[in-house]
Motif scaffolding. Structure first.
Motif, PDB file in Angstrom:
ATOM      1  N   SER A   1       0.818  -1.205   0.000  1.00  0.00           N
ATOM      2  CA  SER A   1       0.000   0.000   0.000  1.00  0.00           C
ATOM      3  C   SER A   1       0.856   1.261   0.000  1.00  0.00           C
ATOM      4  O   SER A   1       0.418   2.312  -0.440  1.00  0.00           O
ATOM      5  CB  SER A   1      -0.924   0.006   1.201  1.00  0.00           C
TER       6      SER A   1
ATOM      7  N   GLU B   1       0.412   0.506 -11.769  1.00  0.00           N
ATOM      8  CA  GLU B   1      -0.521   0.666 -10.667  1.00  0.00           C
ATOM      9  C   GLU B   1      -1.656  -0.354 -10.751  1.00  0.00           C
ATOM     10  O   GLU B   1      -2.119  -0.863  -9.735  1.00  0.00           O
ATOM     11  CB  GLU B   1      -1.089   2.088 -10.657  1.00  0.00           C
ATOM     12  N   GLN B   2      -2.045  -0.668 -11.975  1.00  0.00           N
ATOM     13  CA  GLN B   2      -3.167  -1.587 -12.122  1.00  0.00           C
ATOM     14  C   GLN B   2      -2.816  -2.970 -11.580  1.00  0.00           C
ATOM     15  O   GLN B   2      -3.599  -3.593 -10.859  1.00  0.00           O
ATOM     16  CB  GLN B   2      -3.566  -1.671 -13.597  1.00  0.00           C
TER      17      GLN B   2
ATOM     18  N   SER C   1      -4.267   5.310  -3.117  1.00  0.00           N
ATOM     19  CA  SER C   1      -5.375   5.081  -2.195  1.00  0.00           C
ATOM     20  C   SER C   1      -5.453   3.592  -1.892  1.00  0.00           C
ATOM     21  O   SER C   1      -5.543   2.765  -2.785  1.00  0.00           O
ATOM     22  CB  SER C   1      -6.685   5.535  -2.837  1.00  0.00           C
ATOM     23  N   SER C   2      -5.366   3.292  -0.642  1.00  0.00           N
ATOM     24  CA  SER C   2      -5.460   1.886  -0.275  1.00  0.00           C
ATOM     25  C   SER C   2      -5.998   1.789   1.143  1.00  0.00           C
ATOM     26  O   SER C   2      -5.544   2.498   2.036  1.00  0.00           O
ATOM     27  CB  SER C   2      -4.089   1.229  -0.360  1.00  0.00           C
TER      28      SER C   2
ATOM     29  N   THR D   1      -2.886  -6.352  -4.669  1.00  0.00           N
ATOM     30  CA  THR D   1      -3.293  -6.010  -3.306  1.00  0.00           C
ATOM     31  C   THR D   1      -4.695  -6.529  -3.018  1.00  0.00           C
ATOM     32  O   THR D   1      -4.945  -7.135  -1.984  1.00  0.00           O
ATOM     33  CB  THR D   1      -3.253  -4.479  -3.098  1.00  0.00           C
ATOM     34  N   ASP D   2      -5.590  -6.299  -3.974  1.00  0.00           N
ATOM     35  CA  ASP D   2      -6.969  -6.763  -3.779  1.00  0.00           C
ATOM     36  C   ASP D   2      -7.030  -8.284  -3.658  1.00  0.00           C
ATOM     37  O   ASP D   2      -7.742  -8.833  -2.825  1.00  0.00           O
ATOM     38  CB  ASP D   2      -7.855  -6.315  -4.947  1.00  0.00           C
TER      39      ASP D   2
ATOM     40  N   THR E   1      -2.630  -2.795  -7.797  1.00  0.00           N
ATOM     41  CA  THR E   1      -3.960  -2.769  -7.186  1.00  0.00           C
ATOM     42  C   THR E   1      -4.585  -4.155  -7.216  1.00  0.00           C
ATOM     43  O   THR E   1      -5.130  -4.627  -6.211  1.00  0.00           O
ATOM     44  CB  THR E   1      -4.879  -1.779  -7.942  1.00  0.00           C
ATOM     45  N   THR E   2      -4.488  -4.793  -8.372  1.00  0.00           N
ATOM     46  CA  THR E   2      -5.034  -6.146  -8.492  1.00  0.00           C
ATOM     47  C   THR E   2      -4.410  -7.074  -7.470  1.00  0.00           C
ATOM     48  O   THR E   2      -5.100  -7.797  -6.751  1.00  0.00           O
ATOM     49  CB  THR E   2      -4.756  -6.715  -9.905  1.00  0.00           C
TER      50      THR E   2
ATOM     51  N   LEU F   1       0.830   2.679  -3.238  1.00  0.00           N
ATOM     52  CA  LEU F   1      -0.475   3.004  -3.835  1.00  0.00           C
ATOM     53  C   LEU F   1      -0.987   4.329  -3.296  1.00  0.00           C
ATOM     54  O   LEU F   1      -0.818   4.636  -2.120  1.00  0.00           O
ATOM     55  CB  LEU F   1      -1.490   1.907  -3.506  1.00  0.00           C
TER      56      LEU F   1
END
Ligand code: GDP
Ligand code: MG
Lengths: 230, 707
Positions: free
Chosen positions: B497, B539-540, B502-503, B546-547, B543-544, B500
């Motif tokens: 994070s 970033e994509q 926003s996380s 992290t999710d 994000t993926t 990132l």
């Protein structure tokens, strides 16, 4: 002296040596996070920690400290030369409340540095003796005793070519810790910074940016990308 | 079965125990149907009803004694063709009869067959099972209710029990020392103490006498690898001989002694059998031994003792080693972390470790999509292709510290940055494996991996939040890989994070690079920076990732596939010996010690009573069906070699059902703490199993990528 924002501060390598449990890891953590954790785990092997730090006394001076926090154990000793190779400063730590034992180990490390560092007399490792756990030091006349310790440290100094400075710290209450690092920066020659920035600027003008890792890795990857397709 | 049978003395303690758990009384009526061991008293507060316990009389199973385990062979009545009605099925079981046997899908066949078997099994045990008093509302279960431990000293609550009988205590208090349920000792063959789980040095010195006496009584047989004895019927001592070291475990914990009632009926018990009885404690001792090997290596230990048999190994052990050994003792026995006074359990690492150990050194895997895993694999693989170019002056200059080494290595005509890189791992939260890269001709055993990960989580402790930039360099001997030499482990923990914008949830990734060369720290560091850069660059992807990691730790499958009654499960893939499970928080809505100890107990019982084998005529039925095309991979199960265990713990106000199903390819364990009938249990279990099969590639990383 002017610091270019584009140019990262010079790296400065520091190694912490000393008996186990004298508080080396706690000292580093106090310096990095300004916190003290009673339950800090002992170090296995070694930890390499980096921090950019500006001197409290000379705000125009910034260094990127690269700190090796080592485990003092015998079984890791074959690795230690790697830790103090290239080091500019060795913080040789002992426990003020367990002076005899831990100071003996401190002397051992100073000898080791001498043995290994003697080859490069032009740029010897600066040794700083750090007596930690000052907060516990409740002897009747603390000044007398620390003075004695200081004298012992000075004796040590006579036997060595490296400069030895003496510090008293407490990782627990924080006293004396940043002072050690401030003093490291403050004691540097102006030339050190001047030389560094001149060199960097020259590099920049030559169109090279030595610190842009992504550039390097980018070009590296292009290499691999081409080699991959076959 | 014998391993589930209580000892009379333990029953005695049960009554003590009831004093403090009044609502618990009806539990103790639950009985073990003792087919194989009819002399056993029936009073165990926990009841395991697995197929072994099925009474032969009215049941449609034929029980055969084989290897001291009862095999259950189902008769034709269980074949699908004739499953529509059950002899002896009463009105209350009508739920089992609604299917008409017209199954075209083999998963239905399987489901029904299993359901039939299980309901038969339960029915056949009906006379023994105390029906729960429905007037009492379900209430929160305490691990004290379960009589996991002999509660002889009448602890009033969980904390008090923990402090008296479980918590590590290193002082001179001898009575307290004797109240501890579990002891570990490591000593030299000459009788010098090296480590003890409890007690001060002084206290241990006195105790060593007893230990050495015990050891001496085996002196003759100490050529053997281990020795085990029962003291009375509730204490077991196991000694593992790893000359020049002896490792001793003493246990009074019911789930560790499960199969230790070796007397009475099974007089023909062979040594081999008792081996497997002791396997749990022996594995624990081996884990402690492997720790010593990992930090010292075999030659170091042997060399030290070779010079002097009287050598004191403690001289080379550090405070951290003792702390790590203590942590291992707690994790191995109770799945608990080392807790400071008043501290509560903050993560599940110790529980994960326990389950992995229980599942025969299984490694916990992390669920991510195949695409994500492949991308990460490729990043690891490209590490091996990073060239160290001769004209790499930029890199040389970029880091003063690195320059010397790089200059040196280029001089030695080393071409690749990762030449000395042997193994690399990406771990989620330091003990769950996301990616693994290995050379063609070498691999790490699961045991070595567990040791490595355990070491990493101990070392990472001080930077738990990943709050500062720290790289670790740890020399480690991985004993299965090579007991004689050290490898050098680079460890870097990163907070995703922090890269990132926003996380909400933070996810940590640990990069582990195992090198064969002790001077390659800066190369490994460079590689780790490359890996980080590749991961965070887009970033994509970040994000993926992290999710997905967040989703994986939640493992919300129990909601996704609508099996509300099942609160916790473990699915282990046998081929690679990896497992997944959902967060323990789902079981009781907390991660308390109480919940943790319950899970430890339930899964120990389920796992250790996995003796039942189903041989079914279904196989032939199934083969006949082969002609049709089975799309679902679940259909490829072999019905034979399936094993099934069903356990129900029932007390006033609480009920827990445990179920285990395994075959050649998987082991599945689950727990429910609601009323659940056998039909729902089976169908929910099969749903989860199918889900695991379907998402196998997401759940498990396989054998790792090879460079
Ligand atoms: N009272 C006091 N205790 C300290 C201080 N520094 C460290 N400690 C304690 O000393 C022990 C060893 O510290 P650690 O940093 O791990 O020592 P290392 O082995 O040299 O790295 C820990 O229990 C710390 O809590 C200090 O300045 N004062
Ligand atoms: Mg340390």
């Amino acid at each position: 002296m002017e610091n270019d924002i584009d140019i990262p501060p010079p790296s400065y390598k520091i190694v912490l040596l000393g008996d186990s449990s004298v508080g080396k890891t706690c000292l580093v953590h106090r310096f990095i996070t300004n916190k003290f954790d009673q339950n800090t785990a002992n170090t296995i092997g070694a930890a390499f920690i980096t921090k950019k730090y500006t001197s409290a006394n000379k705000p125009d001076r910034q260094l990127k400290f690269e700190i090796w926090d080592t485990a003092g154990q015998e079984r890791y000793r074959s690795l230690t030369p790697m830790y103090y190779r290239n080091a500019k400063v060795a913080l040789v730590c002992f426990d003020m409340n367990n002076f005899e034992t831990t100071f003996k180990t401190a002397k051992f490390w100073i000898e080791q540095i001498e043995l290994n560092g003697a080859t490069d007399a032009s740029d010897p490792i600066e040794i700083r003796l750090v007596g930690n756990k000052m907060d516990l030091f409740d002897k009747p006349q603390p000044e007398d005793l620390t003075e004695e310790q200081q004298n012992r440290a000075k004796d040590q100094k006579q036997e060595t070519n490296n400069t030895i400075t003496f510090h008293r710290t407490s990782a627990k209450d924080g006293s004396g810790v940043t002072e050690v690092f401030d003093s490291i920066i403050d004691n540097l020659d102006d030339d050190f910074f001047k030389f560094y920035f001149d060199k960097k600027r020259a590099e920049l003008e030559a169109g090279r940016d030595g610190d842009q890792l992504s550039n390097i890795l980018g070009s590296r990857l292009q290499n691999t990308a081409t080699s991959r397709c076959c | 079965m014998s391993e589930l049978s209580p000892s009379p003395s333990r029953n005695g303690e049960t009554s003590n125990h009831i004093k403090y758990n009044v609502s618990f009384s009806s539990t103790s009526k639950l009985a073990v149907p003792s087919i194989a061991n009819p002399t056993l008293p029936t009073g165990e507060p926990t009841t395991a009803i697995n197929l072994e316990n099925a009474g032969p009389s009215e049941s449609s199973f034929i029980l055969e004694e084989d290897d001291h385990h009862l095999q259950v062979v189902s008769t034709s009545r269980h074949s699908v063709a004739s499953d529509s009605s059950y002899p002896g099925s009463g009105g209350q079981d009508s739920e089992y009869e609604e299917e008409d046997g017209n199954n075209v899908n083999s998963s239905h066949i399987e489901e029904e067959a299993l359901q039939n078997m299980l309901s038969d099994l339960i029915r056949s045990n009906r006379s023994y099972v105390n029906v729960r008093d429905n007037s009492l509302p379900l209430r929160e279960l305490s691990f004290l209710d379960l009589n996991i431990f002999p509660n002889t000293h009448e602890a009033k609550n969980e904390l008090e029990f923990y402090e008296k009988h479980i918590q590590i205590q290193k002082d001179n208090d001898e009575p307290a020392f004797h109240q501890k349920l579990k002891h570990f000792f490591i000593l030299s063959t000459a009788g010098k103490p090296i480590f003890s789980m409890h007690g001060s040095d002084d206290l241990i010195m006195g105790y060593m006498g007893i230990i050495t006496t015990i050891v001496c009584t085996f002196e003759e047989s100490m050529k053997e690898d281990f020795k085990s004895i029962m003291v009375g019927d509730k204490t077991k001592i196991v000694v593992l001989n790893k000359s020049p070291l002896l490792l001793v475990a003493i246990s009074q914990i019911s789930y560790e002694l499960m199969s230790s009632n070796t007397d009475s009926t099974s007089s023909n018990k062979e040594d081999k059998e008792s081996d497997s009885d002791d396997i749990l404690l022996i594995n624990q001792l081996n884990t402690l031994y492997k720790y010593l090997l990992a930090i010292l290596s075999k030659p170091t230990i042997e060399k030290n003792f070779h010079n002097r048999m009287n050598y004191d190994l403690r001289k080379v052990l550090t405070p951290l080693d003792f702390q790590n050994l203590e942590a291992l003792c707690m994790k191995l026995t109770y799945g608990l972390p080392l807790l400071n006074q008043g501290e509560s359990i903050s993560d599940t690492e110790s529980f994960d470790f326990f389950i992995g150990e229980l599942m025969d050194s299984s490694i916990q895997s992390v669920k991510v999509t195949n695409t994500t895993r492949m991308k990460l694999n490729n990043i690891l693989l490209s590490c091996k292709r990073l060239k160290l170019r001769d004209d790499d002056s930029a890199l040389n200059r970029s880091s003063e510290t690195a320059s010397l080494i790089f200059n040196r290595t280029t001089k030695e005509a080393e071409k690749y940055l990762g030449d000395d890189l042997l193994f690399s791992f990406l771990l989620a939260s330091s003990n769950k494996i996301l990616n693994y890269m290995k050379p063609k001709n070498h691999s790490l055993s699961n045991e070595d991996m567990k040791l490595l990960f355990s070491m990493i989580s101990a070392a990472e402790y001080q930077n738990r939040g990943g709050s500062f930039d720290e790289d670790l360099w740890i020399p480690l001997c991985l004993p299965n890989f090579n007991p004689n030499g050290f490898l050098y482990v680079f460890v870097k923990k990163i907070s995703l994070s922090s890269y990132l914008q926003s996380s909400t949830v933070d996810q940590y990734l640990t990069i582990v690079l195992v090198s064969s060369n002790k001077n390659t720290f800066f190369q490994m560091r460079e590689l780790s920076r490359f890996i980080i850069n590749k991961i965070v660059k887009r970033e994509q992807f970040l994000t993926t990732l992290t999710d997905e990691l967040t989703g994986s730790t939640k493992l919300s499958i129990l909601n996704d596939i609508k099996v509300p009654a099942i609160k916790h499960f473990i699915y282990k893939l046998k081929e690679t010996n990896q497992f997944i499970m959902n967060d323990m928080v789902h079981f009781n809505n907390d991660r308390s010690m109480n919940t943790l100890l319950q899970l430890v107990y339930f899964y120990s019982i389920l796992h250790n009573s996995r003796a039942t084998r189903i041989k079914s005529k279904l196989k032939s039925t199934y083969n006949q069906q082969q002609g049709s095309n089975f799309v679902n991979p679940i259909n490829t199960y072999k019905i034979d070699n399936k094993k099934l265990t069903y356990v129900k713990w029932q007390g006033a106000g609480s009920i827990v059902t445990g179920f285990m199903l395994s075959d050649n390819s998987f082991e599945f364990y689950c727990l429910s703490n609601e009323e659940i009938d056998s039909k729902e249990l089976i169908s929910s279990s099969l749903k989860i199993i199918r889900w695991c099969e379907k998402y196998r590639k997401r759940l498990f990383l396989g054998g790792g990528v090879v460079f």
